[in-house]
Design a protein around this motif. Sequence first.
Motif, mmCIF file in Angstrom:
data_model
loop_
_atom_site.group_PDB
_atom_site.id
_atom_site.type_symbol
_atom_site.label_atom_id
_atom_site.label_comp_id
_atom_site.label_asym_id
_atom_site.label_seq_id
_atom_site.Cartn_x
_atom_site.Cartn_y
_atom_site.Cartn_z
ATOM 1 N N ASN A 311 0.827 -1.218 0.000
ATOM 2 C CA ASN A 311 0.000 0.000 0.000
ATOM 3 C C ASN A 311 0.856 1.260 0.000
ATOM 4 O O ASN A 311 0.506 2.264 -0.627
ATOM 5 C CB ASN A 311 -0.915 0.033 1.224
ATOM 6 C CG ASN A 311 -2.055 -0.964 1.151
ATOM 7 O OD1 ASN A 311 -2.550 -1.426 2.175
ATOM 8 N ND2 ASN A 311 -2.480 -1.335 -0.051
ATOM 9 N N LYS A 312 1.984 1.218 0.702
ATOM 10 C CA LYS A 312 2.862 2.387 0.822
ATOM 11 C C LYS A 312 3.826 2.520 -0.362
ATOM 12 O O LYS A 312 4.515 3.542 -0.479
ATOM 13 C CB LYS A 312 3.671 2.311 2.116
ATOM 14 C CG LYS A 312 2.837 2.507 3.383
ATOM 15 C CD LYS A 312 3.730 2.474 4.613
ATOM 16 C CE LYS A 312 2.942 2.767 5.871
ATOM 17 N NZ LYS A 312 3.814 2.761 7.078
ATOM 18 N N ARG A 313 3.894 1.518 -1.189
ATOM 19 C CA ARG A 313 4.855 1.519 -2.300
ATOM 20 C C ARG A 313 4.624 2.706 -3.240
ATOM 21 O O ARG A 313 3.530 2.909 -3.761
ATOM 22 C CB ARG A 313 4.709 0.218 -3.087
ATOM 23 C CG ARG A 313 5.576 0.118 -4.342
ATOM 24 C CD ARG A 313 5.112 -1.090 -5.125
ATOM 25 N NE ARG A 313 5.981 -1.444 -6.218
ATOM 26 C CZ ARG A 313 5.573 -1.552 -7.483
ATOM 27 N NH1 ARG A 313 4.307 -1.283 -7.803
ATOM 28 N NH2 ARG A 313 6.409 -1.910 -8.430
ATOM 29 N N ASP A 314 5.695 3.471 -3.470
ATOM 30 C CA ASP A 314 5.597 4.609 -4.384
ATOM 31 C C ASP A 314 6.804 4.668 -5.322
ATOM 32 O O ASP A 314 7.147 5.724 -5.853
ATOM 33 C CB ASP A 314 5.461 5.930 -3.610
ATOM 34 C CG ASP A 314 6.653 6.207 -2.704
ATOM 35 O OD1 ASP A 314 7.585 5.368 -2.670
ATOM 36 O OD2 ASP A 314 6.663 7.266 -2.062
ATOM 37 N N ASP A 315 7.449 3.504 -5.562
ATOM 38 C CA ASP A 315 8.642 3.446 -6.406
ATOM 39 C C ASP A 315 8.327 3.815 -7.857
ATOM 40 O O ASP A 315 7.381 3.295 -8.451
ATOM 41 C CB ASP A 315 9.227 2.018 -6.387
ATOM 42 C CG ASP A 315 9.544 1.549 -4.987
ATOM 43 O OD1 ASP A 315 10.508 2.044 -4.405
ATOM 44 O OD2 ASP A 315 8.801 0.683 -4.473
#
Length: 339
Positions: A311-315
């Motif tokens: 959910n936090k992945r922003d790559d």
Amino acid sequence: MKEQDIVRDAYNRSLHDLRISVIDQCNFRCSYCMPAEIFGKDYAFLKGEQLLTFDEIVRVATLFADMGVRKIRLTGGEPLLRKQLDELIRRLTKVDGIEDIALTTNGIFLPKYAEKLKEAGLSRVNISLDAIDEEMFKKMNGRGVGIHPVLKGIEAAEKAGLQIKMNMVVQKGVNDHQVLPMARFFKEKGITLRFIEFMDVGATNGWSMKDVLTKQEMLEMIGAEMPVKAVDPHYVGEVAKRYVYEDGSAEIGFISSISDAFCSDCSRARISADGQLYTCLFATKGHDVRSLLRDGHTDEELSEHLGMLWNKRDDRYSEERNPDKVSERSKIEMSYIGG
């Protein structure tokens, strides 16, 4: 899985593919992955207890399948150096939701294992080969291994009934003169060949933008002799841009994370051999899943944690890459994360 149950990251990208490295060792020393001057005889590879066990790999795969993963690729290092890999594959085929299991390999051990792998449930192999010229290939693999053991591996995979794709990493001024010979060779065989732009993975391969032969340059080079046409991806998030020869003889693809980034629909997570979760190939650090597996956490707790990480992945590294500052970022090595 219902639409509302699909796990999505900060850019609304779903989770579809899981790449699991089963070992960090390899019998080759390719300069773009494991240069011999770094990975020498005294290099400290992972010890047995540091590797994820098969039980732990199957448990992680099951949790990821519940989150939406449908495809698993086993990688390394050279994954066929891991003993009894066919047993792991057999167990992974029983994971509910997993539809496809593939393997990335240099092909050397396929004559010994291809039949076992197919019987265990392996669907596909991606075989790495960076030159069709004997002397060039010896130089590229850093071990002086000739082309014929790989060709024997391809034959063994074909005989076993495995689907085959070939991967070629192309470096300008190194093996770019092999693009056309490779294309001709595998067109003749009717085997899909994928050209991979030289990437700035890790910190030991001496990457520079001037060493990159782009997808467009390769496409023009091949198309001038063997006309091709673009075809649609098999699914959203497919890595390679696909083309077929106009005579219908074979397919080629381009993995172009340098010149034509595909971050916008990237659906891949990676687990290293020692149980670190990486949400990007170009990550600087991972998330320790092995400790959670060994500290008595329940499946529910693990699932919640993994879901939170996605959910936090922003790559979006390839879209944001600054070629002038690549050397300032300490990225995980390809041999460790599994490509």
